[in-house]
Structure formats: C-alpha cells, structure tokens
Write a protein that holds these residues in place. Structure first.
Motif, PDB file in Angstrom:
ATOM      1  N   PRO A 655       0.822  -1.219   0.000  1.00 30.33           N
ATOM      2  CA  PRO A 655       0.000   0.000   0.000  1.00 30.33           C
ATOM      3  C   PRO A 655       0.855   1.268   0.000  1.00 30.33           C
ATOM      4  O   PRO A 655       1.975   1.288   0.519  1.00 30.33           O
ATOM      5  CB  PRO A 655      -0.805  -0.126   1.291  1.00 30.33           C
ATOM      6  N   HIS A 656       0.314   2.322  -0.565  1.00 33.51           N
ATOM      7  CA  HIS A 656       0.984   3.627  -0.590  1.00 33.51           C
ATOM      8  C   HIS A 656      -0.056   4.704  -0.854  1.00 33.51           C
ATOM      9  O   HIS A 656      -1.184   4.412  -1.283  1.00 33.51           O
ATOM     10  CB  HIS A 656       2.069   3.665  -1.669  1.00 33.51           C
ATOM     11  N   ALA A 657       0.300   5.930  -0.618  1.00 38.51           N
ATOM     12  CA  ALA A 657      -0.609   7.044  -0.890  1.00 38.51           C
ATOM     13  C   ALA A 657      -0.849   7.142  -2.395  1.00 38.51           C
ATOM     14  O   ALA A 657       0.028   6.797  -3.191  1.00 38.51           O
ATOM     15  CB  ALA A 657      -0.009   8.349  -0.368  1.00 38.51           C
ATOM     16  N   PRO A 658      -2.045   7.597  -2.807  1.00 40.76           N
ATOM     17  CA  PRO A 658      -2.331   7.724  -4.248  1.00 40.76           C
ATOM     18  C   PRO A 658      -1.333   8.651  -4.919  1.00 40.76           C
ATOM     19  O   PRO A 658      -0.911   9.664  -4.354  1.00 40.76           O
ATOM     20  CB  PRO A 658      -3.747   8.326  -4.273  1.00 40.76           C
ATOM     21  N   SER A 659      -0.933   8.285  -6.124  1.00 38.41           N
ATOM     22  CA  SER A 659      -0.002   9.126  -6.871  1.00 38.41           C
ATOM     23  C   SER A 659      -0.697  10.395  -7.346  1.00 38.41           C
ATOM     24  O   SER A 659      -1.929  10.461  -7.425  1.00 38.41           O
ATOM     25  CB  SER A 659       0.558   8.368  -8.073  1.00 38.41           C
ATOM     26  N   PHE A 660       0.103  11.390  -7.676  1.00 34.75           N
ATOM     27  CA  PHE A 660      -0.441  12.656  -8.184  1.00 34.75           C
ATOM     28  C   PHE A 660      -1.206  12.438  -9.481  1.00 34.75           C
ATOM     29  O   PHE A 660      -2.237  13.063  -9.729  1.00 34.75           O
ATOM     30  CB  PHE A 660       0.721  13.634  -8.403  1.00 34.75           C
ATOM     31  N   ASP A 661      -0.737  11.496 -10.307  1.00 34.79           N
ATOM     32  CA  ASP A 661      -1.369  11.274 -11.611  1.00 34.79           C
ATOM     33  C   ASP A 661      -2.735  10.599 -11.478  1.00 34.79           C
ATOM     34  O   ASP A 661      -3.667  10.942 -12.210  1.00 34.79           O
ATOM     35  CB  ASP A 661      -0.445  10.441 -12.494  1.00 34.79           C
ATOM     36  N   ILE A 662      -2.871   9.656 -10.569  1.00 30.43           N
ATOM     37  CA  ILE A 662      -4.175   9.026 -10.404  1.00 30.43           C
ATOM     38  C   ILE A 662      -5.172  10.010  -9.800  1.00 30.43           C
ATOM     39  O   ILE A 662      -6.374   9.968 -10.098  1.00 30.43           O
ATOM     40  CB  ILE A 662      -4.072   7.737  -9.555  1.00 30.43           C
ATOM     41  N   THR A 663      -4.663  10.918  -8.984  1.00 30.89           N
ATOM     42  CA  THR A 663      -5.534  11.968  -8.443  1.00 30.89           C
ATOM     43  C   THR A 663      -6.029  12.868  -9.561  1.00 30.89           C
ATOM     44  O   THR A 663      -7.212  13.246  -9.599  1.00 30.89           O
ATOM     45  CB  THR A 663      -4.764  12.795  -7.387  1.00 30.89           C
ATOM     46  N   LYS A 664      -5.149  13.218 -10.487  1.00 33.37           N
ATOM     47  CA  LYS A 664      -5.583  14.036 -11.637  1.00 33.37           C
ATOM     48  C   LYS A 664      -6.594  13.290 -12.488  1.00 33.37           C
ATOM     49  O   LYS A 664      -7.567  13.874 -12.969  1.00 33.37           O
ATOM     50  CB  LYS A 664      -4.363  14.422 -12.491  1.00 33.37           C
ATOM     51  N   PHE A 665      -6.350  11.998 -12.691  1.00 37.15           N
ATOM     52  CA  PHE A 665      -7.283  11.202 -13.491  1.00 37.15           C
ATOM     53  C   PHE A 665      -8.672  11.200 -12.866  1.00 37.15           C
ATOM     54  O   PHE A 665      -9.689  11.331 -13.561  1.00 37.15           O
ATOM     55  CB  PHE A 665      -6.746   9.770 -13.608  1.00 37.15           C
ATOM     56  N   ARG A 666      -8.740  11.065 -11.565  1.00 39.57           N
ATOM     57  CA  ARG A 666     -10.031  10.983 -10.886  1.00 39.57           C
ATOM     58  C   ARG A 666     -10.741  12.319 -10.794  1.00 39.57           C
ATOM     59  O   ARG A 666     -11.976  12.379 -10.809  1.00 39.57           O
ATOM     60  CB  ARG A 666      -9.834  10.401  -9.479  1.00 39.57           C
ATOM     61  N   SER A 667      -9.970  13.396 -10.724  1.00 37.70           N
ATOM     62  CA  SER A 667     -10.584  14.702 -10.471  1.00 37.70           C
ATOM     63  C   SER A 667     -10.732  15.575 -11.712  1.00 37.70           C
ATOM     64  O   SER A 667     -11.505  16.533 -11.706  1.00 37.70           O
ATOM     65  CB  SER A 667      -9.762  15.464  -9.423  1.00 37.70           C
ATOM     66  N   ASN A 668     -10.010  15.261 -12.786  1.00 34.43           N
ATOM     67  CA  ASN A 668      -9.966  16.135 -13.956  1.00 34.43           C
ATOM     68  C   ASN A 668     -10.666  15.467 -15.137  1.00 34.43           C
ATOM     69  O   ASN A 668     -10.168  14.479 -15.703  1.00 34.43           O
ATOM     70  CB  ASN A 668      -8.499  16.449 -14.305  1.00 34.43           C
TER      71      ASN A 668
END
Length: 704
Positions: A655-668
């Motif tokens: 496990p690890h914190a969500p990457s910046f790119d997956i956060t962009k994918f989900r929010s943008n």
C-alpha cells in the motif's frame, strides 16, 4: 530572471553612455564659442584676428582641444570594447558527433587535492582581458573513465553551461562505460551550441602503460600527457580539466588568458596550493622535482600547435624515463611529469592566478584564492501539433526529450552463462524510494531501474543510496536517472529506458510497488527453460496480489498465500477497483494449478510478465495514469505472444498514498477525455500496423 534584467539595464546604460559622450563632447566644443547667443572669445586677442599673437594662441587652443577630443574618443573605444564583451556572446547552434570508445577500467583525476571550485576574478578585471569573439568555439578536454567519474563530469559540464556564452566543443577521452553514459546524456540533453567528441582511451593505454603510477586514477591519470597526439592536428589550443572541477564564472574568461602567453609559454597552470612538492609533509617524504611549490594539473591551458613544434612527446618521455630511474613510480600521475618538465624548462609555463584552480583539501592555501565573482535547454519545436488542441500537452510529451544519466551508481554484473538470466525492470519517482531496499531483499538477481528525478532529488538519492548498506552491497542494480521535464510522469518512457539497458536474455516487467515472492528469481530461470522462451513467443505471467496493510508478514509459500487470501489479509490485485485488469489470469484456476496454463487476451488485461529482451517497447503517448500497461499487453498479443500463467509464482502490491497522476485522473474530466482520445488513436495505429487481426481490439473495447 532578475540577473537577466539587471544585465539588460547595464547594457542599456552603457549604450546610452557610448552614444552620449561624443555628442556632449562636441556640444561642449561648439557651445564654448557662444555666450548669450553670440560668439565669445576663446582668447583675449580674438578682437585682433590678424595678429601673430592671436594666431599662436589660437593654434595652442586648437591643439589642446584636439588632444581632449582624442582622449574622449579613446575612452569611448574602451567603453565599446567592454560593451561588446558584455553584450554578445550568443551561442551558435551546433551538435557534435562522437566515436566509440572501449575500456573497462575505472578512474580519473590526477591531483593530490580535491578541487571543488574555480572562482573567477572581479568583474573589473574582465575589461582588461582580451575579448573572446562571441562565436568563437571554446575547446575543453576531459579524461573520464567509469561510473563515478561520469557522474562528476555531469556536475562539471553543468557548471560550465550555467555561465557560458560561447559555443563549446568537449573532447572526452573516455572508456566504454563513460562513453555509453555521456553519449546518451548529451544526446538527450540537447544543449545548443555544444559539440562532443569521444576518443578511445583503450587505444592510448600503450602510450603511458610503461609508467608505474601509485595514484588512485591509475593509467587514466597519465593520459593528459598524450593530448598533443590524441586531439585533432588542426586544434591549436585547449582547456584541460579534471572531472572534479566546478566553474563559478564564464569559461571564456579562462580561454581569454591564452592571449597573455608570450614567447615560448605553452602551458597555463596554477601553482600548487599544498606543500607536497616542498617535501616537508612527513619524514622521508620525497616528491618528484618541481619548480618551487610546483604546479597543479587540475586545470591546464595547452597551446597544442606550439607544443607539437617543440616535440612535446619526446620532451616529456625523456624526462619521465630519467626521473623514473630514481623515483621508480609517480605519486601524482601526470602532475609529477609535468612538474619535472617545467623544472628543466621553466620558460614553458604561464602561471595562472590561483583563483582559476582553488584546491579544496587539507593542507592547502586555498583560502588565499577566493575573490568576488561577478554577477539553455533546447526545447524541440512541435510545429505539427495544434497548440489549441485540448490534449496538446499529452501529445507533446510523446516527443519530449528527457536528459538521461545512465548508470548513476556503479554497476557490475555478468549474466549467467546458461542464458536463463532474468532482470527485474521497474521505474519510480522520489516518493517510492523506500521500496528499493525491500525489493533488493526479495530479488537477488539483476535489476534495471529508471528514476524520474530533479537535479536536487538526484543528489538526495545519491546520499540515500550511499547511506544504505543494502543498496551499496548490490552491484547488480542499475540506476538510470531520467530528469524531470514537463507536467506529466513519463511512465512508459521510464520503462523503455530501464528495458533498453537490460543485459540479460529475459526481463521481468514489474512495478516498484510490488514485492516478488522469495525465490522468484531462481524460479523464473527454471521456467524459462521449461517453457522454452528462447525459441517461442511467450509471456510468462506472475499473478499479482495486494494487501491493504502497511505491516505484512510476507507469505513464504503458495499455501501460506492462499491461507491469507481466505482470511482476507490479501486480495487479488485491484479486485475492488479494476477487476478487468487481472481477471483473465484466472485466479480460481491458479489456486489449484501445479503446471503452467494458457490464458487468452481480454480487453484491459494488464498482467506483469516475463518476456525476452527483444519484446516491443511501451507506447510513449501514455503518460501518468491509465492504459500504459494495457497498450503494451495489447501489442504483445498483436505480435502473437502466448500468455502463460506460472502456477507457483506470485507478487504482492504494497500500500501507498495515491499518486499525483491518479488523483488528476479521478478529479480532472479533461484528463479522462484526453486519455480516451489517446486510446482510440492507439487502436487506430494498431489497425494500420497489424491489419485485420487488430480489429478484435476495437470490438473488445466496444463490448467492454
């Protein structure tokens, strides 16, 4: 930016001064003849224009004014010279070629001191130096061998580039390791107005191998002696630098010193700043002969044309042969021989100010050399892309060239002779650094890693690695630094860099967040033979699982893993969020399987596989999160690879914190739209490349 603006203000002020001084001068001269709108006398005898006394006085006055005018004009010329020095040293765009170099020994440098800096003189001195023409190419020679020296060269080159304004031509005498690393670095760096030539260090060994040398640099520490033979015959002058130099000013200021050479001066050197050649460092200390304190060869100005005419080769060889009869070996490599030659021929040397080679080490006088110092990446033009396209940044990333430093740390590995060896391939950024030690403990075989870092992060990584006993004990891990550029994480470029530099016949294409099972390396090597990967197109699938727990008692066997699955400690990978990615692995069958089994490709399938080294690369259009592995597996299927699941292999995602790119994918929303567009374009490209057989990918996508 502030420095640029300040420079422009200086340039503007200087320009106005140049223009105004002549005007003010002539206005003064002209106005001097008028008072209240009427002519005024320059002599009390002006009312008697025909008298001899008036003529003589007028003549003297005119001569005085002419002298003053000449003085002002001379001041203007001096100011223009300074202005031209500050204004225009714009680089000319030129890319160089390189030749292959071959040698496997490591070492470079030839001074007893670590030189951590070169500090320039005050800016007030610059105007007194001869001007270097703005398009004049500055030639720099460096001897470089091995991984560590290559890393030092990068720091040196960056410091030169930071201050330079002139075109540069680097002449690198390199072994095969340094040539591979630095050729890739310069090719991907794409700095304008820089040419790089490589010279085969292996071919030079016979020239100096007869000289016994105790210095850590080994045979490479003697190669500066043969530069007159090595460098092109039409090259007249060159600056020679050790790899541990850092520039704090424009190298053109050092290049300008060549104009100060007089008579038979052919070597520019800084006096040695330690007491080495004085022979008083310890009892029975016996250094080579030197003139006074001797000279340090970390920075050398060589007038090659004159040295050749003086028969430099014969000169240094005779001197070395004579001194070796008594000294038996050199202690400081080429520096000892240079000093012995200068001792016999002091007229050869022009002594450089000590700030051109500040030697930072114990027992030196470097503090006396500090002086105040006065106050380029070429981006490929993508004219074929539409900048108004909402997905322009995604498309642009595919063509971005990232500066790449191969083998950032020492790498030494010979693949197993049975042709079954497997390299683990992965990529990572700074936030995943903590996984490295764990992976090394789980996988004893070779590893090829591409790290996406900034320059500062690369130095942090270096300190981290050097402080880790686990990482420092492993010489079969290749670290390739890809430097940050742009707003996306170039995941597939990183994978391609790591894949390209695999030295074994097979690759395990993994991700940094996965820990392979203990013993997977040996198990894969046996499976390579069992499934005849050498002669068939197969992709061996390693089933992927995951845990949501940061502390996990890692299963030591398949039976233990199945027990943890049943207890809910482990799950099949992405079971909760992306089942399609690994469902075709058929985990139900895997639970009881004892032999490898075949599975069919399905839409969105993205397993982790072991393949031959000649497999297709990843598609670079996919950056950040989404479809980066899916597209690769689709390509393997299009090339008729057979997917085989290994029954006793597994890997576990930590496990690890969500990457910046997956956060962009989900929010943008626009991010997701562009990803969908890129998927469609990729599928169209597949249809063009593979014809009718690729239609199934379009059909599968529509039905999924």
């Amino acid at each position: 930016m502030l420095g640029i603006c300040r420079g422009r203000r200086k340039f503007l002020a200087a320009s106005l001064t140049v223009l105004c001084i002549p005007a003010v001068t002539w206005l003064y001269l002209f106005a001097g003849s008028f008072e209240d709108g009427k002519p005024v006398s320059l002599s009390p005898l002006e009312s008697q224009p025909h008298s001899p006394r008036y003529a003589a006085a007028g003549q003297r006055e005119r001569e005085s004014l002419e002298v003053r005018v000449r003085e002002v004009e001379e001041e203007n010329r001096a100011l223009r010279r300074q202005l031209s020095l500050a204004q225009g040293r714009g680089p000319a765009h030129r890319h160089g070629n390189h030749s292959k170099t071959y040698s496997m020994e490591e070492g470079t440098g030839d001074s007893e001191n670590l030189r951590a800096g070169i500090v320039a003189g005050n800016s007030s001195e610059c105007g007194q130096q001869p001007v270097v023409e703005k398009c004049e190419t500055i030639h720099v020679a460096i001897v470089c061998a091995g991984y560590n020296a290559s890393r030092d060269v990068v720091t040196l080159v960056k410091s030169v580039l930071f201050h330079r304004r002139n075109p540069l031509h680097f002449h690198l005498i390199a072994d095969s390791i340094a040539e591979q690393i630095l050729a890739t670095l310069f090719r991907t760096w794409m700095v304008p107005a820089v040419r790089v030539d490589f010279y085969n260090a292996e071919e030079l060994k016979s020239e100096v191998s007869w000289i016994p040398n105790k210095h850590y640099s080994g045979i490479y520490g003697l190669m500066k002696l043969v530069l007159t033979k090595t460098l092109p015959a039409n090259l007249e002058r060159v600056i020679v630098l050790d790899t541990d130099i850092t520039f704090a000013t424009d190298i053109a200021e050092l290049w300008a010193v060549f104009h100060k050479f007089k008579g038979q001066q052919v070597l520019g050197l800084v006096e040695n700043q330690s007491d080495w050649y004085l022979g008083n460092l310890w009892k029975n200390h016996r250094p080579w002969p030197a003139l006074g304190r001797g000279y340090n060869t970390g920075v050398i100005l060589l007038l090659l044309d004159k040295l050749r005419k003086m028969k430099w080769e014969q000169m240094w060889r005779l001197t070395a042969e004579r001194e070796l009869m008594g000294m038996l070996s050199t202690s400081l490599a080429d520096q000892d021989i240079f000093n012995a030659v200068i001792k016999q021929n002091p007229f050869l040397v022009y002594q450089l100010p000590c700030f051109w080679n500040v030697q930072l080490s114990d027992h030196t006088r470097s503090e006396q050399c500090y002086r105040d110092v006065s106050d380029l990446k070429l981006q490929k033009q993508l004219s074929e892309l539409d900048e108004d396209d909402l997905c322009y940044e995604f498309r642009r990333e595919r063509f971005t060239v990232h500066r790449t430093h191969l083998y950032f740390l020492h790498y030494e590995y010979e693949p197993a002779s049975d042709n079954t060896d497997v390299t683990l391939v992965a990529q990572l950024s700074m936030d995943r650094l903590q996984m490295l030690e764990a992976i090394c403990k789980h996988w004893e075989g070779p590893i090829s890693l591409a790290l996406y870092l900034s320059d500062a992060e690369a130095q942090q990584f270096l300190r981290y690695a050097q402080g880790s006993e686990v990482l420092m004990s492993r010489h079969n891990v290749a670290y390739h630094i890809v430097y940050k550029e742009g707003q996306f994480y170039p995941v597939n470029l990183l994978r391609n860099v790591a894949m390209k530099h695999v030295g074994t016949p097979y690759m395990f294409l993994s991700d940094i967040d996965f820990l392979p099972m203990y013993g997977l390396y040996e198990y894969l090597r046996k499976s390579v033979i069992q499934l005849d990967l050498a002669n068939t197109k197969k992709a061996m699938i390693v089933p992927a699982f995951e845990t949501l727990r940061y502390r996990l008692s890692f299963p030591k066997s398949k039976a233990e893993l199945l027990s943890m699955l049943d207890m809910g400690t482990l799950f099949t990978f992405r079971y909760h969020v992306w089942t399609k990615g690994h469902a075709p692995t058929n985990f139900a069958k895997w639970r009881t399987a004892t032999t490898p089994y075949h599975v069919e490709w399905e839409a969105d399938f993205e397993p982790y596989v072991v393949v031959r080294r000649d497999c297709p690369e990843y598609d670079r259009r996919f950056v950040g999160f989404g479809w980066n592995k899916v597209a690769h597996i689709m390509e393997l299927d299009a090339q008729e690879y057979e997917f085989i699941v290994l029954p006793n292999a597994y890997m576990i995602h930590m496990p690890h914190a969500p990457s910046f790119d997956i956060t962009k994918f989900r929010s943008n929303k626009q991010y997701r739209i562009c990803l969908k567009t890129l998927k469609e374009e990729f599928q169209q490209d597949m249809s063009r490349r593979y014809g009718f057989a690729a239609l199934k990918y379009l059909t599968a996508e529509n039905n999924s």
